[in-house]
Write an enzyme that holds these catalytic residues in place. Structure first.
Site, PDB file in Angstrom:
ATOM      1  CB  VAL A 469      -0.969   0.003   1.212  1.00 45.14           C
ATOM      2  CG1 VAL A 469      -1.685   1.330   1.314  1.00 45.14           C
ATOM      3  CG2 VAL A 469      -1.981  -1.128   1.067  1.00 45.14           C
ATOM      4  CD  GLU A 660      -3.485  -9.966   6.183  1.00 47.80           C
ATOM      5  OE1 GLU A 660      -2.246  -9.900   6.338  1.00 47.80           O
ATOM      6  OE2 GLU A 660      -4.179  -8.987   5.844  1.00 47.80           O
ATOM      7  CE  LYS A 675     -11.513  -4.163   6.854  1.00 47.96           C
ATOM      8  NZ  LYS A 675     -11.515  -5.043   5.693  1.00 47.96           N
TER       9      LYS A 675
END
Ligand code: ADP
Ligand code: ASP
Ligand code: MG
Length: 812
Positions: A469, A660, A675
């Site tokens: 990212v 992952e 989240k």
């Protein structure tokens, strides 16, 4: 033509200046400063005399410096009488030696002798210039002692212009067309040599310009002219083509070193133009100072005056007492202390004013003497004195015609979090000044210049974490740089850090080279290092971008916000830590007026948090939430309805890089729980992570596995049981979804079977979807749907947050 020390640092520079003078087609007089650094060396010499130290090394140093310049000239100019000049220089240096040694013997340095010592540099320059010019022209050497008289005995005396003009006529009626004169000194009313104050050669030139009825007084220095701000402090300083006498006067009065503050007064009175020019760039027109100003800009320049003190005289006795102000200022004037600025006070009970820092103690002493009686009878409070202050001033003739300048000035200061101690404005509104702490004045100047002149919003970003990212975000920033520039936004990535190294560059890192540069860095990231860097580079809108999922970094946000960084993060660890920390972050951001932005915590680049915040701000309330918040699980659940088993679907997702490295971390549901907690907290629910009712996709013993390989090996054991769930759902015409829920102030994460009527039924493999029921959006929910994972969309989300830090800047 006055040449400053910076124009006279070496023999080559002297020779260059000779060329500039010879180039003139009209009669000219050169006024010279000491070669660069010489006045300071002489000041050190005097300090050594006063401290009764051995002065021989210092005298040798000065002699060596001056003799080198003189000797080096021999090879530069044909016809230069080197031996005569050497003799003159040696005599001058002998005089200096005797004066200094005499003072050392008597144990102090009287003012007149100090003036003689100080004037050595200017005398040297003038003798050398005369000798160089004589190779081509006849030259008159003008001695200020014969005409440049002053009105008072202070350290910054005012010239007696009328008398100087008369004396000049008497002595120099027959001057040649080329003349030279040392700057910096004149004679006091007693007829003794005196100095005009540091930087005083500019003033000498102005006085001579009046005496010779010159058409123009040129000040030659090391910059192209007067800039909107000291170019040493702000690289983007803008050159001013034309300004009025008054503007130049205010500028120099309030600290711009480019001109001695008294220079302009005589020129303005006699309407002699003044031009600031660059010795190293003579072709450039420079800055013209005359009765006119250019009409383009209302605010011309920003200057700052360091080392001032503010004195406050207050007390009940002040009210209605006639003549208090007159007595205060009379006592200052008797002590020869110049009052720089008088501030308006909100009550009639006090008078506040600024004086030079070095005069503060004397000022207080004098006031205590003058108001002894009032102080004794408690009519006055003890005199207050605040030291280590500075004044920052905006200057411009036309400022009074433009509305809102003062408010922009003060809001810029508040944006830089610089506290304003006092404010003053001159009656013609040509200048507005703010008194601030000296420590913050450079920051204040930089930000005021940015906001009043450049008007380009600016972001200085520090990126932490160079994984996929972070890497992608750097590329996006690099790609968008020019576009942002075209939109007048300056985005600089000034820091990039990984877990071991930290690359910093105040003017922005070269984004085509960052990897190699970072690899060479030895020191790692620390809050103290960043704070120090921000301070020394005067960054005013620093932003931390956290592209890691590191707990430790998340726990540092509070300190970053406290240190005035904005924080932009993809890392969910901070927002899902304890409620206490969550509130601390929100409160600190509000207190420091910094943004704490985490749009990418939920749904990557999808606009979830921002939308939710907008609704809540408009009075909406979250009633119910249902969503698919994991891209990898969304993919896996899509595939199982295409006929793959759970383990086959997981393996496929893993191979595509959607999970992952250890897929247990996806299938344990923890990420989804974080989240949903972020959304719930955003909606005002006071919940901890442990309050989320979390059902993992796989049984607990699998969900807890820490070895990815082993997990993949064991996952097929669970396929059969999971297949039953799939079959059950499909037999009812439904599909399995891994859903996050908020209902009745509770959060849950679980596998759910949904029918065709359900908003999450249609969601395709890999997509995120959020169905939000609110007061305003019911019974049909408001739906956000799209890819909620992947480096590109996450980086784009971070980029969006990064630009949102500017919204703050524009709003406030
Ligand atoms: P000189 O030796 O020629 O007298 P000074 O060092 O006294 O030169 O003055 C020139 C310096 O003034 C410049 O180098 C610059 O750094 C500084 N300065 C401060 N404010 C300004 C300004 N607003 N515009 C231009 N120069 C400025
Ligand atoms: N040489 C003196 C100083 O450095 C005067 C001047 O340069 O104007 O202050
Ligand atoms: Mg100067």
């Amino acid at each position: 033509m006055k040449f400053g020390g910076s124009s006279l640092a070496t023999a080559a520079k002297f020779n260059h200046v000779v060329g500039l003078i010879e180039h003139q087609t009209v009669p000219v007089c050169g006024v010279f400063s000491a070669p660069q650094g010489v006045t300071n060396s002489l000041a050190d010499l005097i300090a050594m005399i006063q401290a009764q130290q051995d002065i021989t090394p210092q005298l040798d140093l000065i002699s060596q410096n001056l003799l080198t310049i003189s000797t080096d000239c021999a090879s530069l100019r044909d016809g230069f009488d080197a031996s005569h000049n050497h003799l003159q220089t040696t005599e001058l240096l002998e005089d200096l030696r005797s004066l200094a040694q005499g003072c050392l013997l008597i144990g102090h340095c009287p003012k007149v002798t100090a003036a003689q010592i100080y004037s050595t540099g200017e005398k040297f320059s003038t003798l050398l210039m005369a000798a160089l010019l004589r190779t081509k022209s006849k030259v008159t050497v003008i001695d200020p002692k014969h005409f440049l008289t002053t009105e008072d005995f202070s350290d910054e005396p005012i010239a007696d212009i009328e008398q100087s003009v008369q004396l000049f006529k008497q002595h120099y009626a027959d001057a040649e067309e080329v003349a030279v004169m040392p700057g910096f000194y004149g004679v006091n009313p007693a007829g003794d040599l005196c100095l005009l104050g540091r930087n005083g050669s500019d003033y000498s030139a102005a006085i001579l310009a009046v005496c010779t009825a010159a058409t123009v007084c040129e000040i030659w220095t090391d910059v192209d002219g007067i800039y909107s701000v000291d170019p040493r402090l702000v690289a983007q300083a803008q050159l001013i083509k034309q300004m009025s006498y008054q503007e130049a006067m205010e500028l120099s009065y309030f600290g711009a070193k480019i001109l001695h503050p008294k220079t302009i007064t005589p020129l303005s009175k006699h309407q002699i133009q003044c031009v600031i020019k660059n010795t190293l760039n003579p072709a450039h027109a420079g800055t013209l100072i005359s009765a006119k100003t250019d009409k383009e800009k209302a605010v011309k320049a920003i200057s700052n005056l360091s080392d001032v003190a503010m004195i406050n005289v207050s007390g009940p006795g002040m009210k209605g007492m006639v003549g208090m102000a007159a007595r205060v200022f009379a006592s200052m004037s008797e002590a020869n202390i110049s009052v720089i600025l008088i501030s308006q006070s909100s009550s009639e009970y006090s008078i506040s004013f600024c004086v030079p820092g070095e005069e503060a103690d004397l000022a207080v002493k004098r006031l205590n003497q003058s108001f002894k009686l009032e102080l004794k009878n408690a009519l006055l409070e003890p005199i207050q004195c605040r030291k280590d202050l500075a004044i920052i001033t905006l200057i411009g003739d036309r400022m009074h015609q433009q509305k809102g300048t003062a408010s922009r000035f003060f809001s810029a200061l508040s944006h830089a979090r610089v506290n304003i101690i006092a404010i003053a404005q001159d009656s013609s509104e040509r200048s507005i000044s703010a008194v601030v702490r000296a420590k913050r004045v450079d920051d204040a100047v930089v930000i005021c210049h940015q906001q009043l002149f450049l008007k380009k919003p600016r972001i200085d970003a520090f990126l932490i974490g160079c994984g996929t990212v972070g890497h992608e975000l750097i590329q996006q920033i690099n790609k968008q740089k020019d576009w942002l520039k075209s939109k007048e936004v300056e985005l600089n990535l000034v820091g990039i850090a990984n877990s071991r190294q930290c690359l910093l560059s105040a003017n922005g890192i070269d984004l085509d080279q960052w990897q190699a540069q970072l690899a060479r860095c030895e020191e790692g990231l620390s809050l103290d290092r960043l704070k120090q860097f921000v301070r020394s580079a005067h960054l005013t809108n620093p932003v931390i971008i956290d592209c890691t999922s590191n707990q430790e970094i998340a726990m540092n946000y509070l300190s970053y916000l406290e240190a005035n960084f904005h924080v932009v993060t993809a890392n969910k660890k901070a927002n899902t830590d304890s409620l206490t920390y969550y509130h601390q972050l929100q409160n600190m951001a509000a207190k420091r007026q910094r943004r704490f932005l985490y749009e990418t915590n939920v749904g990557a680049g999808l606009p979830v948090i921002d939308n939710l915040q907008s609704l809540l701000r408009a009075g909406d309330q979250l009633l119910q939430f249902e969503g698919i918040l994991s891209g990898s699980l969304s993919y896996i659940f899509g595939e199982i309805h295409q006929g793959l088993s759970l383990s086959e679907a997981t393996l496929k997702a893993k191979k595509l890089g959607y999970t992952e490295p250890n897929p247990a971390e996806d299938l344990n549901g923890m990420d989804v729980a974080r989240k949903v907690l972020v959304i719930a907290r955003e909606a005002g629910m006071e919940l901890e992570l442990s309050d989320v009712d979390l059902q993992a996709v796989v049984p607990a013993h699998l969900a807890a596995m820490t070895d990815g390989e082993q997990f993949m090996h064991q996952l097929p054991e669970y396929d059969a049981s999971f297949q039953k769930l799939i079959d059950d759902a499909e037999s009812k015409g439904e599909k399995l979804r891994y859903v996050a829920l908020i209902k009745d102030h509770k959060c849950a994460v679980k596998i759910q079977s949904v029918g065709p009527d359900h908003p999450l039924y249609e969601i395709e493999a890999g997509e995120n979807a959020l169905a939000i029921n609110t007061l305003y959006y019911q019974p049909k929910p408001f739906i956000i749907r799209g890819y909620g994972a992947g480096a590109e969309v996450t980086a784009a989300g971070l980029f969006g947050d990064l630009l949102r830090t500017l919204a703050w800047e524009q709003e406030h």
